[in-house]
Design an enzyme around this catalytic site. Structure first.
Site, PDB file in Angstrom:
ATOM      1  N   GLY A  70     -17.573  35.128 -19.131  1.00  0.00           N
ATOM      2  CA  GLY A  70     -18.149  33.774 -19.171  1.00  0.00           C
ATOM      3  C   GLY A  70     -19.598  33.820 -19.557  1.00  0.00           C
ATOM      4  N   GLU A  86     -16.756  32.793 -25.715  1.00  0.00           N
ATOM      5  CA  GLU A  86     -16.823  33.921 -24.780  1.00  0.00           C
ATOM      6  C   GLU A  86     -15.512  34.717 -24.809  1.00  0.00           C
ATOM      7  OE1 GLU A  86     -19.327  34.998 -22.891  1.00  0.00           O
ATOM      8  OE2 GLU A  86     -20.756  33.414 -23.369  1.00  0.00           O
ATOM      9  N   GLU A 139     -18.773  46.894 -19.158  1.00  0.00           N
ATOM     10  CA  GLU A 139     -17.395  47.378 -19.127  1.00  0.00           C
ATOM     11  C   GLU A 139     -16.431  46.179 -19.023  1.00  0.00           C
ATOM     12  OE1 GLU A 139     -15.294  50.465 -16.161  1.00  0.00           O
ATOM     13  OE2 GLU A 139     -17.462  50.318 -15.998  1.00  0.00           O
TER      14      GLU A 139
HETATM   15  O1  LIG Z   1     -23.399  36.481 -17.320  1.00  0.00           O
HETATM   16  P1  LIG Z   1     -24.631  35.600 -17.306  1.00  0.00           P
HETATM   17  O2  LIG Z   1     -24.941  35.099 -18.675  1.00  0.00           O
HETATM   18  O3  LIG Z   1     -25.773  36.228 -16.592  1.00  0.00           O
HETATM   19  O4  LIG Z   1     -24.267  34.319 -16.462  1.00  0.00           O
HETATM   20  C1  LIG Z   1     -23.093  33.595 -16.654  1.00  0.00           C
HETATM   21  C2  LIG Z   1     -22.417  33.455 -15.334  1.00  0.00           C
HETATM   22  O5  LIG Z   1     -23.224  32.737 -14.415  1.00  0.00           O
HETATM   23  C3  LIG Z   1     -22.377  32.178 -13.466  1.00  0.00           C
HETATM   24  O6  LIG Z   1     -22.966  31.086 -12.824  1.00  0.00           O
HETATM   25  C4  LIG Z   1     -21.162  31.762 -14.234  1.00  0.00           C
HETATM   26  O7  LIG Z   1     -20.041  31.790 -13.396  1.00  0.00           O
HETATM   27  C5  LIG Z   1     -21.086  32.728 -15.396  1.00  0.00           C
HETATM   28  O8  LIG Z   1     -20.068  33.667 -15.236  1.00  0.00           O
END
Ligand SMILES: O=P(O)(O)OC[C@H]1O[C@@H](O)[C@H](O)[C@@H]1O
Length: 300
Positions: A70, A86, A139
């Site tokens: 995500g 994504e 990963e």
């Molecule tokens: O992976 P990054 O870009 O740091 O953040 C995205 C995530 O931040 C969370 O609130 C969401 O659930 C999402 O998976």
């Protein structure tokens, strides 16, 4: 009419959008697939396992914890477009079945601030997916997924018609020697003939953010839709499949055994027999079937 339009233009020009605090928008995807159990190499047709794709986080917050694929929405994107982007970054799959699971907006769900996750489930034939680690991930792995009911408690609230049912679920995810185990409580209350449901994470067990809860909701939704309308299951199947493989896919999602005769009656209109057979899977080659595409065009 024209005057009103001008009024509206003026209103929009002078409107101060910053007077309301704005959240950041993210999209997460619970990617499910059904794949053969590699350890089960003594059978011609190895057992099929329901799997979920998880990413090991390479950066703070929750660095080294496992998370759903995500990320944040880019300017101008719909949240579905964010989820598709994504998904493509992680799996290289452009088109997959995607369905909104829910919107998760608890103020404390992300320690960085007010970040709303719009979570989709995506279903795919896992054998087609070439997953790879994205930019922010170290990963990506397919995990076997199991959901067990650990305890259930029923409390009558006011009278016989108002009840609260608390269920504790144990979510188990495993990939070779990585074992994650989370506990999530579901609180269902029936009051004034209406049902409301909420969830609490009791133990995250190595999963980032509120993803343990989101995964429980996604799997329960996949099961509910499968029970109502089995067509969703075909998104996990290859182009050609045997009826036994299809039944196994249903059983894997529902986590229960089905009677072959009942099952075949139920899905008869959804499949077409082909002249192909599955070679090398026992003494009698099994017939291969395809989706009956017309049955899938019909509106749900
Ligand atoms: O992976 P990054 O870009 O740091 O953040 C995205 C995530 O931040 C969370 O609130 C969401 O659930 C999402 O998976």
């Amino acid at each position: 009419m024209k005057k009103e339009n001008n009024d509206e233009k003026e209103f929009i020009k002078g409107y101060d959008i910053t007077k309301y605090e704005r959240p950041s928008i993210a999209a997460d995807i619970a990617v499910f697939s059904i794949m053969p159990d590699e350890k089960d190499n003594y059978r011609k047709l190895p057992e099929q396992k329901l799997r979920l794709l998880l990413i090991r986080r390479g950066a703070h917050p929750f660095r080294n914890d496992w998370a759903l694929p995500g990320g944040f929405a880019r300017k101008g994107e719909t949240v579905r477009e964010t989820a598709s982007r994504e998904l493509f970054e992680e799996t290289h799959i452009k088109r997959a079945y995607m369905e909104l699971v829910d919107v998760y907006s608890d103020k404390d769900r992300d320690p960085r601030g007010w970040i709303i996750s719009n979570t989709f489930m995506a279903l795919m034939d896992g054998n087609k997916c070439k997953h790879r680690a994205g930019d922010d991930a170290s990963e990506a792995q397919w995990f076997d997924i199991e959901l067990e009911k650990e305890a259930e408690e029923r409390n009558f609230l006011k009278g016989e018609d108002s009840i609260e049912i608390d269920t504790v679920y144990c979510l188990k995810l495993s990939c070779e020697d990585i074992k994650l185990s989370s506990r999530v409580k579901e609180i269902k209350s029936y009051q004034d003939y209406h049902e409301s449901v909420s969830y609490n994470i009791l133990e995250s067990g190595g999963l980032a953010f509120d993803h343990a809860m989101i995964i429980v909701c996604a799997l329960k939704k996949l099961r509910e839709i499968t029970e109502i309308d089995g067509r969703i299951t075909f998104n996990l199947m290859p182009e050609y499949f045997t009826l036994t493989q299809l039944q196994k896919a249903f059983e894997t999602i529902l986590d229960e055994e089905l009677l072959a005769a009942n099952f075949r009656r139920k899905i008869a209109g959804l499949v077409n027999e082909t002249d192909k057979v599955l070679e090398g899977a026992g003494h009698r080659p099994a017939k291969l079937f395809k989706r009956n595409v017309e049955a899938f065009y019909k509106s749900r």
